[in-house]
Design a protein around this motif. Sequence first.
Motif, PDB file in Angstrom:
ATOM      1  N   GLU A  13     -20.947 -19.814  28.973  1.00  0.00           N
ATOM      2  CA  GLU A  13     -20.726 -18.482  28.422  1.00  0.00           C
ATOM      3  C   GLU A  13     -21.993 -17.899  27.806  1.00  0.00           C
ATOM      4  N   ASP A  14     -22.748 -18.742  27.083  1.00  0.00           N
ATOM      5  CA  ASP A  14     -23.991 -18.283  26.450  1.00  0.00           C
ATOM      6  C   ASP A  14     -24.816 -19.512  26.106  1.00  0.00           C
ATOM      7  N   ASP A  15     -25.783 -19.823  26.947  1.00  0.00           N
ATOM      8  CA  ASP A  15     -26.548 -21.054  26.734  1.00  0.00           C
ATOM      9  C   ASP A  15     -27.427 -20.986  25.488  1.00  0.00           C
ATOM     10  N   VAL A  16     -27.904 -19.799  25.149  1.00  0.00           N
ATOM     11  CA  VAL A  16     -28.728 -19.668  23.951  1.00  0.00           C
ATOM     12  C   VAL A  16     -27.889 -19.937  22.701  1.00  0.00           C
ATOM     13  N   ALA A  17     -26.690 -19.352  22.652  1.00  0.00           N
ATOM     14  CA  ALA A  17     -25.809 -19.582  21.512  1.00  0.00           C
ATOM     15  C   ALA A  17     -25.386 -21.043  21.436  1.00  0.00           C
ATOM     16  N   ALA A  18     -25.151 -21.655  22.605  1.00  0.00           N
ATOM     17  CA  ALA A  18     -24.758 -23.067  22.617  1.00  0.00           C
ATOM     18  C   ALA A  18     -25.875 -23.944  22.066  1.00  0.00           C
ATOM     19  N   GLN A  19     -27.108 -23.658  22.465  1.00  0.00           N
ATOM     20  CA  GLN A  19     -28.238 -24.428  21.940  1.00  0.00           C
ATOM     21  C   GLN A  19     -28.401 -24.218  20.442  1.00  0.00           C
ATOM     22  N   SER A  20     -28.085 -23.027  19.965  1.00  0.00           N
ATOM     23  CA  SER A  20     -28.259 -22.741  18.541  1.00  0.00           C
ATOM     24  C   SER A  20     -27.291 -23.534  17.670  1.00  0.00           C
ATOM     25  N   ILE A  21     -26.172 -23.985  18.224  1.00  0.00           N
ATOM     26  CA  ILE A  21     -25.233 -24.787  17.446  1.00  0.00           C
ATOM     27  C   ILE A  21     -25.360 -26.279  17.758  1.00  0.00           C
ATOM     28  N   GLY A  22     -26.445 -26.640  18.460  1.00  0.00           N
ATOM     29  CA  GLY A  22     -26.749 -28.051  18.666  1.00  0.00           C
ATOM     30  C   GLY A  22     -26.341 -28.641  19.994  1.00  0.00           C
ATOM     31  N   VAL A  23     -25.908 -27.828  20.963  1.00  0.00           N
ATOM     32  CA  VAL A  23     -25.520 -28.353  22.269  1.00  0.00           C
ATOM     33  C   VAL A  23     -26.775 -28.632  23.100  1.00  0.00           C
ATOM     34  N   ALA A  24     -26.907 -29.866  23.568  1.00  0.00           N
ATOM     35  CA  ALA A  24     -28.021 -30.234  24.449  1.00  0.00           C
ATOM     36  C   ALA A  24     -27.634 -29.813  25.874  1.00  0.00           C
ATOM     37  N   LEU A  66     -16.170 -29.219  27.126  1.00  0.00           N
ATOM     38  CA  LEU A  66     -16.138 -28.050  26.252  1.00  0.00           C
ATOM     39  C   LEU A  66     -17.544 -27.597  25.881  1.00  0.00           C
ATOM     40  N   ARG A  67     -18.421 -28.567  25.617  1.00  0.00           N
ATOM     41  CA  ARG A  67     -19.812 -28.185  25.299  1.00  0.00           C
ATOM     42  C   ARG A  67     -20.485 -27.531  26.505  1.00  0.00           C
ATOM     43  N   LEU A  68     -20.211 -28.074  27.695  1.00  0.00           N
ATOM     44  CA  LEU A  68     -20.816 -27.495  28.897  1.00  0.00           C
ATOM     45  C   LEU A  68     -20.281 -26.093  29.152  1.00  0.00           C
TER      46      LEU A  68
END
Length: 362
Positions: free
Chosen positions: A205-216, A198-200
Motif C-alpha cells: 500500500e505504501d512502502d515508504v510508510a511501511a519502512q517508517s514504522i520499522g518494516v524491512a 501483513l507487513r508485506l
Amino acid sequence: MRQTAWTRFVERATPLVLTMALAAVAISVASLGPKSLDQIVTVAAINLVLVLGTYLFVGNSGVLSFGQMAFAAIGAYTAGLLHIPPEDKANFLPDLPSWLGDAHFSALPAILMGGVVAAAVAAILSVPLMRLSGLSAGLASLSLLFIGQVVARAWVDVTRGGKSLAPIPTSIGTTEALIWALITIAVVFVYQLTPFGLRLRSSREDDVAAQSIGVAVGRERGIAFVLSALFCGFGGALYGLFLGTVNPDLFFISITFLTVTMLVIGGITSVAGAVVGTIVVSVIAEILRRVQTGDFFGISFPSRLGTQTLVLAIVLFLIILLRPDGLTKGKEIPTPRFLRRRAAAGSEPTVPLPERVDPPAD
C-alpha cells in the motif's frame, strides 16, 4: 475472550473455506463430464497452483513479476530427473553425474524436491532482485524468465535441450492435482494473515510508510519471493509428472501470459481472485481452443489459428480498462451474513439476572 477469538476465527476462516469449496466444486463438477475433459480439468488445477504461487509474491507485495515460471521450470526438471528410473536415465541421459543418474524418487518426494530446489535458487536470486521495485523489478524478472529458458535449452547433458526431458513416468491425475490446489489455497491464504504477510501487504500500500514504522520491506519481499518460488516449483513438478515430458518452451512466454491473465482477471490482490480468474479463464480458453481447432463440441467449421491468444488478450485489456481490480475487486469471498450474526450472537456476554429479593415484611 474465548468468544471474541471465536468470532474472529469465523470471520477469517469462512472466506478460506468458501474459496476452497469453490475450487473443489468447480473442478469436481468439470471432472464428471466426458473423459475428454479429464486432461483439461487436471491442467486447470495445476494452473491454479502456479497462479496462487505467483499471487503469493505479486499480490501481496504489489511488485509485478514475470519470472515466476522460471522456478516452475526448475521444479519440473528437478522432479523429472528424480522420478525417471535409473535405467532410462542411463539410456537417454548418459552424461548425467553418477549421483543424479542413480537417484530415483517416488512422485511425492520428487515434487517436494522440485519445489525445494526452486526455492533455494530463489533465495540466492532474492538478494539482488529484492532491492529493485517498479519497472526495474519487472524487467529483471522478465530477464530471469529468458535466462531460465536459455539454460534449459543449452544444458543438454541434464535437460536434453530441445529434445525434451523424457520419459517421465506419469503419476498425476485430477485427484492429485485438486489436492495440491486445495493445499496451496490454504497455505497462501494463511500466509497473508501472518505477521509476515501483513507487513508485506502494508508495504504494497505504501512502502515508504511501511519502512517508517520499522518494516524491512526488502526482507519481507524476499521471504514471499522464496515461498512463491516454492509453490511455483511444486506446480512445475506437477506439470512434468502429468505430461511425462518437459521442454524449454513449456514454461516460457505462453504460460507466463496465461497465469498473469488469470491473476489479473480474477483480482490480483486476493486468493479468491486467483481462484476465480483461473476458473473463468480455463473455461474461456477451452471454448476458444475448440473454436481455434474448428471442432466445437461436434460442430465443424474452418479453424481460426490464434483465436485463443487474441481473445484472451482482448478480455485482459477490457478488464484492465473497465474493472482494474478484477472480477472479485481484489477482495476475498465475504462471510455470509447469517454466519456473522451467529458468531456475533455467540460472542455477546451473558449477564445473569439478579435473584428476586422480596421487600421486608412490616
